[in-house]
Scaffold this active site. Structure first.
Site, PDB file in Angstrom:
ATOM      1  CG  ASP A  73      -9.747   0.097   4.944  1.00 12.80           C
ATOM      2  OD1 ASP A  73      -9.600  -0.400   3.815  1.00 12.80           O
ATOM      3  OD2 ASP A  73      -8.954  -0.081   5.883  1.00 12.80           O
TER       4      ASP A  73
ATOM      5  CE  LYS B  18      -3.892  -2.332   2.187  1.00  9.28           C
ATOM      6  NZ  LYS B  18      -4.671  -2.668   3.382  1.00  9.28           N
TER       7      LYS B  18
ATOM      8  CD  GLN C  39      -3.628  -4.387   6.448  1.00  4.69           C
ATOM      9  OE1 GLN C  39      -3.691  -3.351   5.789  1.00  4.69           O
ATOM     10  NE2 GLN C  39      -4.091  -5.536   5.989  1.00  4.69           N
TER      11      GLN C  39
HETATM   12  N1  GUN Z   1      -7.140  -6.712   6.040  1.00  2.00           N
HETATM   13  C1  GUN Z   1      -7.508  -7.447   4.954  1.00  2.00           C
HETATM   14  N2  GUN Z   1      -8.087  -6.664   4.034  1.00  2.00           N
HETATM   15  C2  GUN Z   1      -8.080  -5.406   4.527  1.00  2.00           C
HETATM   16  C3  GUN Z   1      -8.534  -4.161   4.029  1.00  2.00           C
HETATM   17  O1  GUN Z   1      -9.092  -4.029   2.921  1.00  2.00           O
HETATM   18  N3  GUN Z   1      -8.331  -3.089   4.839  1.00  2.00           N
HETATM   19  C4  GUN Z   1      -7.746  -3.202   6.058  1.00  2.00           C
HETATM   20  N4  GUN Z   1      -7.610  -2.106   6.788  1.00  2.00           N
HETATM   21  N5  GUN Z   1      -7.317  -4.346   6.553  1.00  2.00           N
HETATM   22  C5  GUN Z   1      -7.480  -5.441   5.785  1.00  2.00           C
END
Ligand code: GUN
Length: 284
Positions: free
Chosen positions: A120, A53, A97
């Protein structure tokens, strides 16, 4: 039938070229877009996702801040950091995350993020807006899947869509988006009886259950569009999805590979949401 491959890498590259222009335009107006990513603990997969990311931000000219805490960090420390980022005008998106360590209450942490910076789309306010059909931030993975459908001109109206998995991150928002696109949606989960009876009816099948090669060719309707959200690591270290790709790709009309399907699109839509957040803050 041999399926066409829905190439997430190619579509991600195409979209990201435009993002670069948008990031430059924002920066030249004194609004350099900024994303903060918080990671707690040492989960291997999460470390890779966060690194990807941050690198993607760098690629398109979005400023990113990575904040890493050890596993034994108190929840309040993270809440304090989120409060600080909520008030920081150089940060337009905040991502925590998941999964968080067991001593955290994920809902409390996600609700602490300002809905305006919730790239998100996990805050209850944004989930509510999505359910009402007027989304402000669409969760990145299902958003990316919708882009793959659009790019390949896959008709959703009136189609039978079956989703495997009912998570807040994928299954539930995916169901909302497909419903909004006028598909008839069924969400299956661990307690669903006769799963294959559902999957065999699916014109659109989205697998997001986290079990390697779970979806076999016998479970797929000939000509179905198969979307594989799974990322599983096999004992030999290779990545594989929730779909048994080889045999299923002989039966489906379109399919996403793993890697190179949904994964790159998830990160791409995170960039899209961050740019959108920064653009909304520009004076009109
Ligand atoms: N863990 C797995 N997928 C995601 C996501 O799309 N966003 C976040 N913040 N954590 C994740």
């Amino acid at each position: 039938m041999t399926a066409i491959i829905l190439d997430g890498n190619a579509l991600a590259q195409k979209l990201r070229a435009d993002f670069k222009t948008r990031a430059e335009a924002l920066t030249s107006r004194g609004q350099r877009p900024g994303l903060a990513v918080i990671l707690v603990g040492e989960d291997q997969a999460s470390q890779v996702y966060v690194r990807n990311k941050v690198n993607a931000c760098l690629q398109v000219g979005i400023h990113s801040e990575k904040i890493v805490y050890p596993l034994d960090t108190a929840q309040q420390t993270v809440l304090d950091k989120i409060a600080q980022l909520n008030a920081d005008p150089t940060i337009h998106g905040i991502l925590v995350q998941l999964p968080l360590p067991r001593h955290f209450d994920s809902d409390t942490v996600l609700e602490a993020i300002s809905p305006k910076k919730d790239v998100d789309g996990f805050h209850a306010e944004n989930v509510g807006a999505l359910i009402q059909g007027r989304p402000r931030f669409i969760p990145c993975t299902p958003y990316g899947v919708m882009q793959l459908f659009a790019d390949a001109a896959i008709e959703l109206r009136g189609k039978e869509a079956v989703i495997l998995g009912r998570s807040n991150i994928v299954g539930k928002p995916m169901a909302m988006l497909l419903m909004q696109a006028s598909a008839t949606v069924t969400v299956c989960h661990s307690q669903t009886r006769d799963l294959a009876a559902h999957t065999r009816r699916a014109d659109i099948l989205v697998a997001a259950l986290g079990k390697a090669k779970f979806v076999t060719a016998e479970m797929v309707k000939p000509g179905a569009v198969v979307i594989d959200v799974g990322i599983n690591r096999l004992p030999d270290g290779k990545l594989c999805g929730d779909v048994d790709f080889g045999p299923v790709s002989e039966k489906a009309s379109a399919i996403t590979p793993v890697p190179g399907g949904v994964g790159p699109m998830t990160i791409t839509m995170l960039l899209a949401n961050t740019l959108e957040a920064a653009e909304r803050e520009l004076p009109r």
